[in-house]
Design a protein around this motif. Sequence first.
Motif, mmCIF file in Angstrom:
data_model
loop_
_atom_site.group_PDB
_atom_site.id
_atom_site.type_symbol
_atom_site.label_atom_id
_atom_site.label_comp_id
_atom_site.label_asym_id
_atom_site.label_seq_id
_atom_site.Cartn_x
_atom_site.Cartn_y
_atom_site.Cartn_z
ATOM 1 N N LEU A 1 0.819 -1.219 0.000
ATOM 2 C CA LEU A 1 0.000 0.000 0.000
ATOM 3 C C LEU A 1 0.850 1.265 0.000
ATOM 4 O O LEU A 1 0.350 2.342 0.315
ATOM 5 C CB LEU A 1 -0.931 0.020 1.218
ATOM 6 C CG LEU A 1 -2.115 -0.936 1.220
ATOM 7 C CD1 LEU A 1 -2.926 -0.762 2.501
ATOM 8 C CD2 LEU A 1 -3.017 -0.708 0.009
ATOM 9 N N ILE A 2 2.128 1.148 -0.350
ATOM 10 C CA ILE A 2 2.998 2.306 -0.281
ATOM 11 C C ILE A 2 2.519 3.435 -1.193
ATOM 12 O O ILE A 2 2.663 4.619 -0.874
ATOM 13 C CB ILE A 2 4.452 1.913 -0.626
ATOM 14 C CG1 ILE A 2 5.417 3.053 -0.312
ATOM 15 C CG2 ILE A 2 4.565 1.440 -2.061
ATOM 16 C CD1 ILE A 2 5.518 3.386 1.154
ATOM 17 N N ASP A 3 1.886 3.087 -2.312
ATOM 18 C CA ASP A 3 1.452 4.110 -3.270
ATOM 19 C C ASP A 3 0.255 4.920 -2.771
ATOM 20 O O ASP A 3 -0.020 5.999 -3.316
ATOM 21 C CB ASP A 3 1.091 3.466 -4.613
ATOM 22 C CG ASP A 3 2.310 2.908 -5.336
ATOM 23 O OD1 ASP A 3 3.429 3.343 -5.021
ATOM 24 O OD2 ASP A 3 2.136 2.023 -6.200
ATOM 25 N N VAL A 4 -0.456 4.419 -1.762
ATOM 26 C CA VAL A 4 -1.625 5.142 -1.248
ATOM 27 C C VAL A 4 -1.442 5.533 0.212
ATOM 28 O O VAL A 4 -2.393 5.922 0.885
ATOM 29 C CB VAL A 4 -2.913 4.306 -1.409
ATOM 30 C CG1 VAL A 4 -3.185 4.019 -2.870
ATOM 31 C CG2 VAL A 4 -2.828 3.002 -0.617
ATOM 32 N N ALA A 5 -0.214 5.447 0.711
ATOM 33 C CA ALA A 5 0.044 5.713 2.123
ATOM 34 C C ALA A 5 -0.392 7.112 2.542
ATOM 35 O O ALA A 5 -0.786 7.328 3.694
ATOM 36 C CB ALA A 5 1.530 5.520 2.426
ATOM 37 N N HIS A 6 -0.345 8.062 1.607
ATOM 38 C CA HIS A 6 -0.662 9.455 1.918
ATOM 39 C C HIS A 6 -2.138 9.784 1.756
ATOM 40 O O HIS A 6 -2.581 10.870 2.118
ATOM 41 C CB HIS A 6 0.145 10.377 1.013
ATOM 42 C CG HIS A 6 -0.214 10.221 -0.440
ATOM 43 N ND1 HIS A 6 0.135 9.099 -1.174
ATOM 44 C CD2 HIS A 6 -0.900 11.034 -1.304
ATOM 45 C CE1 HIS A 6 -0.322 9.226 -2.407
ATOM 46 N NE2 HIS A 6 -0.952 10.386 -2.521
ATOM 47 N N LEU A 7 -2.926 8.857 1.206
ATOM 48 C CA LEU A 7 -4.328 9.138 0.921
ATOM 49 C C LEU A 7 -5.201 8.957 2.161
ATOM 50 O O LEU A 7 -4.921 8.094 3.005
ATOM 51 C CB LEU A 7 -4.844 8.213 -0.183
ATOM 52 C CG LEU A 7 -4.246 8.390 -1.581
ATOM 53 C CD1 LEU A 7 -4.868 7.379 -2.542
ATOM 54 C CD2 LEU A 7 -4.449 9.814 -2.077
ATOM 55 N N PRO A 8 -6.280 9.745 2.276
ATOM 56 C CA PRO A 8 -7.210 9.521 3.385
ATOM 57 C C PRO A 8 -7.901 8.170 3.220
ATOM 58 O O PRO A 8 -8.140 7.706 2.099
ATOM 59 C CB PRO A 8 -8.203 10.675 3.264
ATOM 60 C CG PRO A 8 -8.120 11.100 1.831
ATOM 61 C CD PRO A 8 -6.709 10.856 1.404
ATOM 62 N N ALA A 9 -8.232 7.530 4.344
ATOM 63 C CA ALA A 9 -8.810 6.190 4.305
ATOM 64 C C ALA A 9 -10.115 6.149 3.519
ATOM 65 O O ALA A 9 -10.450 5.119 2.929
ATOM 66 C CB ALA A 9 -9.029 5.686 5.724
ATOM 67 N N ARG A 10 -10.845 7.265 3.491
ATOM 68 C CA ARG A 10 -12.132 7.285 2.775
ATOM 69 C C ARG A 10 -11.945 7.045 1.277
ATOM 70 O O ARG A 10 -12.888 6.642 0.592
ATOM 71 C CB ARG A 10 -12.849 8.611 3.010
ATOM 72 C CG ARG A 10 -12.253 9.786 2.277
ATOM 73 C CD ARG A 10 -13.218 10.965 2.240
ATOM 74 N NE ARG A 10 -13.314 11.582 3.549
ATOM 75 C CZ ARG A 10 -12.487 12.549 3.972
ATOM 76 N NH1 ARG A 10 -11.509 12.982 3.180
ATOM 77 N NH2 ARG A 10 -12.607 13.085 5.147
ATOM 78 N N ALA A 11 -10.735 7.297 0.774
ATOM 79 C CA ALA A 11 -10.478 7.141 -0.658
ATOM 80 C C ALA A 11 -10.061 5.717 -1.021
ATOM 81 O O ALA A 11 -9.876 5.417 -2.199
ATOM 82 C CB ALA A 11 -9.380 8.116 -1.093
ATOM 83 N N LEU A 12 -9.955 4.845 -0.028
ATOM 84 C CA LEU A 12 -9.462 3.493 -0.272
ATOM 85 C C LEU A 12 -10.602 2.510 -0.449
ATOM 86 O O LEU A 12 -11.714 2.714 0.042
ATOM 87 C CB LEU A 12 -8.578 3.045 0.905
ATOM 88 C CG LEU A 12 -7.412 3.963 1.268
ATOM 89 C CD1 LEU A 12 -6.627 3.370 2.423
ATOM 90 C CD2 LEU A 12 -6.510 4.207 0.070
ATOM 91 N N SER A 13 -10.319 1.426 -1.162
ATOM 92 C CA SER A 13 -11.302 0.362 -1.324
ATOM 93 C C SER A 13 -11.433 -0.431 -0.029
ATOM 94 O O SER A 13 -10.626 -0.284 0.901
ATOM 95 C CB SER A 13 -10.871 -0.580 -2.455
ATOM 96 O OG SER A 13 -9.719 -1.318 -2.062
ATOM 97 N N GLN A 14 -12.448 -1.291 0.032
ATOM 98 C CA GLN A 14 -12.641 -2.109 1.225
ATOM 99 C C GLN A 14 -11.423 -2.985 1.490
ATOM 100 O O GLN A 14 -10.978 -3.126 2.637
ATOM 101 C CB GLN A 14 -13.885 -2.984 1.074
ATOM 102 C CG GLN A 14 -14.188 -3.845 2.301
ATOM 103 C CD GLN A 14 -15.396 -4.741 2.103
ATOM 104 O OE1 GLN A 14 -16.018 -4.748 1.044
ATOM 105 N NE2 GLN A 14 -15.730 -5.503 3.121
ATOM 106 N N GLY A 15 -10.881 -3.580 0.442
ATOM 107 C CA GLY A 15 -9.707 -4.427 0.608
ATOM 108 C C GLY A 15 -8.495 -3.647 1.081
ATOM 109 O O GLY A 15 -7.719 -4.121 1.924
ATOM 110 N N GLN A 16 -8.319 -2.427 0.560
ATOM 111 C CA GLN A 16 -7.202 -1.598 0.997
ATOM 112 C C GLN A 16 -7.365 -1.178 2.450
ATOM 113 O O GLN A 16 -6.396 -1.145 3.216
ATOM 114 C CB GLN A 16 -7.091 -0.371 0.095
ATOM 115 C CG GLN A 16 -6.582 -0.683 -1.305
ATOM 116 C CD GLN A 16 -6.641 0.515 -2.218
ATOM 117 O OE1 GLN A 16 -7.562 1.351 -2.126
ATOM 118 N NE2 GLN A 16 -5.675 0.631 -3.116
ATOM 119 N N ARG A 17 -8.578 -0.865 2.859
ATOM 120 C CA ARG A 17 -8.828 -0.494 4.256
ATOM 121 C C ARG A 17 -8.510 -1.666 5.179
ATOM 122 O O ARG A 17 -7.953 -1.480 6.269
ATOM 123 C CB ARG A 17 -10.280 -0.051 4.433
ATOM 124 C CG ARG A 17 -10.606 1.275 3.784
ATOM 125 C CD ARG A 17 -12.110 1.510 3.699
ATOM 126 N NE ARG A 17 -12.702 1.616 5.014
ATOM 127 C CZ ARG A 17 -12.831 2.757 5.700
ATOM 128 N NH1 ARG A 17 -12.395 3.889 5.169
ATOM 129 N NH2 ARG A 17 -13.406 2.777 6.879
#
Length: 211
Positions: A121-137
Motif C-alpha cells: 500500500l505504499i502508493d496510497v500511504a498518503h491518501l485519506p482512508a475514505r479514498a481506499l477500497s474495502q480491501g485496501q482499508r
Amino acid sequence: MTLQAYQLAYARGDRQLFSDINFEIKAGEALWLKGVNGSGKTSLLRLLCGLASPASGEVRWGGFGINTLREDFYRDLIYCGHASIVKDDLAAWENVSISARLSGKQCSRNDAYDALDKVDLIDVAHLPARALSQGQRKRVALARFCIQPGPKLSILDEPFTALDQTAVDALHDSLNQHLNQGGIVVYTTHQELALQAGRLHHLELSPAIPC
C-alpha cells in the motif's frame, strides 16, 4: 504466555449463543474458530478481547483475568474485527501510526510507511482512508502486524475477507512469522487456510438455541 477460556457462556436476548467454552492456547499456537453464521463466533472473539462480558466464566491471559490486567492486556493484543476500524479523515499511514501508538509501540511516519509497503500500500500511504477500497482499508488495519515488536496475541475476525490472493498470501506469511516468534493467534475464516502453528486448535460453535 497463555490465553485461557474458562467455562465461558454468552447469551443475546432470548438466545444462548454458547456455553461451557474451555480452552488453553500457548505461545506459538493458534485457534481456528468455526461455525455457521449466527453461532456466536464474533461474540466469542469480542469476549476474548474484553469488548463484551460473558454471562458466566472468565477469560485469562497469563493466568490472570483480563479484567484485572486492563492496559497490560491491551498492550499485548491486536484485534481486527470483521469491519476494519480505520478513521476516514486520516491518511493510511496516520491510521497505522496511531493504532500502533495506542498499543504502546513507537511508530514514526517512516515506520508506518514501511509497514504499508509490506502490505503493498505504499502508493496510497498518503491518501485519506475514505479514498481506499474495502480491501485496501482491511490491509491498512492489518499493517499493524508489521510494526515491531509484534503483538503477543492476535485476534482476527475473517481477516482474509476482501483481500486479493497476493494480500492473502502476505497475511498468511505474516501470521506464520508471528507464530514462529511465540505469538498466539485466534481467528475465524471460511477459507481452507490453516496456519503453521506449533499446534493448531479447532473449536466449532453450534447454532444458537433459545434460552
